[in-house]
Design a protein around this motif. Structure first.
Motif, short mmCIF file in Angstrom:
data_model
loop_
_atom_site.label_atom_id
_atom_site.label_comp_id
_atom_site.label_asym_id
_atom_site.label_seq_id
_atom_site.Cartn_x
_atom_site.Cartn_y
_atom_site.Cartn_z
N ARG A 1 6.46 0.65 13.32
CA ARG A 1 6.54 0.01 12.02
C ARG A 1 5.15 -0.08 11.41
NH1 ARG A 1 7.60 -6.19 10.24
NH2 ARG A 1 8.99 -5.83 8.44
N LEU A 2 5.00 0.51 10.26
CA LEU A 2 3.75 0.43 9.52
C LEU A 2 3.84 -0.68 8.49
CD1 LEU A 2 3.06 4.23 8.83
CD2 LEU A 2 2.46 2.86 10.83
N SER A 3 2.72 -1.34 8.29
CA SER A 3 2.64 -2.39 7.28
C SER A 3 1.49 -2.09 6.34
CB SER A 3 2.39 -3.75 7.94
OG SER A 3 3.38 -4.05 8.88
N CYS A 4 1.62 -2.60 5.13
CA CYS A 4 0.56 -2.38 4.14
C CYS A 4 0.51 -3.60 3.23
CB CYS A 4 0.86 -1.14 3.33
SG CYS A 4 -0.23 -0.88 1.92
N ALA A 5 -0.68 -4.03 2.93
CA ALA A 5 -0.86 -5.18 2.04
C ALA A 5 -2.00 -4.91 1.08
CB ALA A 5 -1.13 -6.44 2.84
N ALA A 6 -1.81 -5.37 -0.15
CA ALA A 6 -2.86 -5.26 -1.17
C ALA A 6 -3.39 -6.63 -1.51
CB ALA A 6 -2.30 -4.60 -2.42
N SER A 7 -4.67 -6.69 -1.76
CA SER A 7 -5.30 -7.96 -2.11
C SER A 7 -6.25 -7.75 -3.28
CB SER A 7 -6.06 -8.53 -0.90
OG SER A 7 -7.04 -7.62 -0.45
N ARG A 8 -6.91 -8.82 -3.69
CA ARG A 8 -7.88 -8.78 -4.80
C ARG A 8 -7.21 -8.42 -6.11
NH1 ARG A 8 -12.70 -5.37 -1.79
NH2 ARG A 8 -12.77 -6.64 0.11
N THR A 9 -6.00 -8.91 -6.32
CA THR A 9 -5.31 -8.68 -7.57
C THR A 9 -4.35 -9.82 -7.84
OG1 THR A 9 -3.87 -7.18 -8.82
CG2 THR A 9 -3.51 -7.31 -6.44
N THR A 10 -4.13 -10.09 -9.11
CA THR A 10 -3.13 -11.09 -9.49
C THR A 10 -1.84 -10.44 -9.95
OG1 THR A 10 -4.00 -11.15 -11.75
CG2 THR A 10 -4.92 -12.75 -10.17
N TYR A 11 -1.82 -9.12 -10.02
CA TYR A 11 -0.64 -8.40 -10.45
C TYR A 11 0.29 -8.11 -9.28
CZ TYR A 11 -3.24 -7.48 -14.75
OH TYR A 11 -3.95 -7.62 -15.92
N VAL B 1 6.26 -12.25 0.19
CA VAL B 1 4.82 -11.96 0.10
C VAL B 1 4.67 -10.74 -0.80
CG1 VAL B 1 2.71 -11.41 1.35
CG2 VAL B 1 4.49 -12.81 2.43
N LYS B 2 4.15 -10.93 -1.98
CA LYS B 2 4.08 -9.81 -2.90
C LYS B 2 3.04 -8.81 -2.44
CE LYS B 2 0.69 -11.49 -6.28
NZ LYS B 2 0.47 -11.82 -7.70
N ASN B 3 3.21 -7.61 -2.94
CA ASN B 3 2.28 -6.52 -2.65
C ASN B 3 2.17 -6.23 -1.16
OD1 ASN B 3 1.89 -6.49 -5.40
ND2 ASN B 3 -0.08 -7.52 -5.33
N THR B 4 3.32 -6.29 -0.50
CA THR B 4 3.40 -5.95 0.92
C THR B 4 4.55 -4.97 1.10
OG1 THR B 4 2.59 -8.14 1.57
CG2 THR B 4 3.72 -6.83 3.25
N VAL B 5 4.31 -3.91 1.82
CA VAL B 5 5.34 -2.90 2.02
C VAL B 5 5.31 -2.44 3.47
CG1 VAL B 5 3.84 -0.99 1.32
CG2 VAL B 5 6.33 -0.74 1.13
N TYR B 6 6.49 -2.10 3.98
CA TYR B 6 6.63 -1.67 5.36
C TYR B 6 7.29 -0.30 5.41
CZ TYR B 6 6.15 -6.73 5.84
OH TYR B 6 5.72 -8.03 5.74
N LEU B 7 7.07 0.38 6.51
CA LEU B 7 7.78 1.62 6.79
C LEU B 7 8.25 1.56 8.24
CD1 LEU B 7 8.65 4.39 5.63
CD2 LEU B 7 6.62 5.34 6.74
N GLN B 8 9.54 1.38 8.41
CA GLN B 8 10.12 1.41 9.75
C GLN B 8 10.46 2.84 10.09
OE1 GLN B 8 10.65 -1.14 12.05
NE2 GLN B 8 11.24 0.53 13.41
N MET B 9 9.89 3.35 11.15
CA MET B 9 10.11 4.74 11.55
C MET B 9 10.80 4.76 12.91
SD MET B 9 6.48 6.43 10.37
CE MET B 9 5.50 5.51 11.57
#
Length: 115
Positions: free
Chosen positions: A19-29, A74-82
């Motif tokens: 499972r891959l995870s990804c998060a973005a920060s430093r933004t209000t969008y 949690v906004k701006n968070t995405v996963y990839l279950q492989m």
């Protein structure tokens, strides 16, 4: 500037899951779309999975094995279950988010599937 970071890569065996995870920060969008791309050695970066508020789509090689999802809490968070990983899934996986009308990429996380 938006900062995107991926987590979860590693060395696994054929048939394993990751499972891959990804998060973005430093933004209000909030991201309007998110995706995962893969780049194998000597090849171009290719789309693996993509999602927005209305749908998700997958590369043919990922259909029925991979699932992209976002975290509603949690906004701006995405996963990839492989699942059922194959050696041809090997590559560097990059997270993509479109935030505030701008494309943002992470540095990637390496996934290696041994046979």
């Amino acid at each position: 500037q938006v900062h995107v970071v991926e987590f979860g890569g590693g060395l696994v065996q054929t048939g394993d899951a990751l499972r891959l995870s990804c998060a973005a920060s430093r933004t209000t969008y909030s991201a309007s779309s998110m995706g995962w791309y893969r780049q194998a050695p000597g090849k171009q970066r290719e789309l693996v999975a993509f999602m927005n508020s209305s749908n998700a789509r997958y590369a043919d090689s990922a259909k029925d094995r991979f699932t992209i999802s976002g975290d509603v809490a949690v906004k701006n968070t995405v996963y990839l279950q492989m699942n059922s990983l194959k050696p041809e899934d090997t590559g560097r996986y990059f997270c993509y988010m479109r935030i505030g009308g701008v494309a943002a990429w992470g540095q990637g996380t390496q996934v290696t599937v041994s046979s």
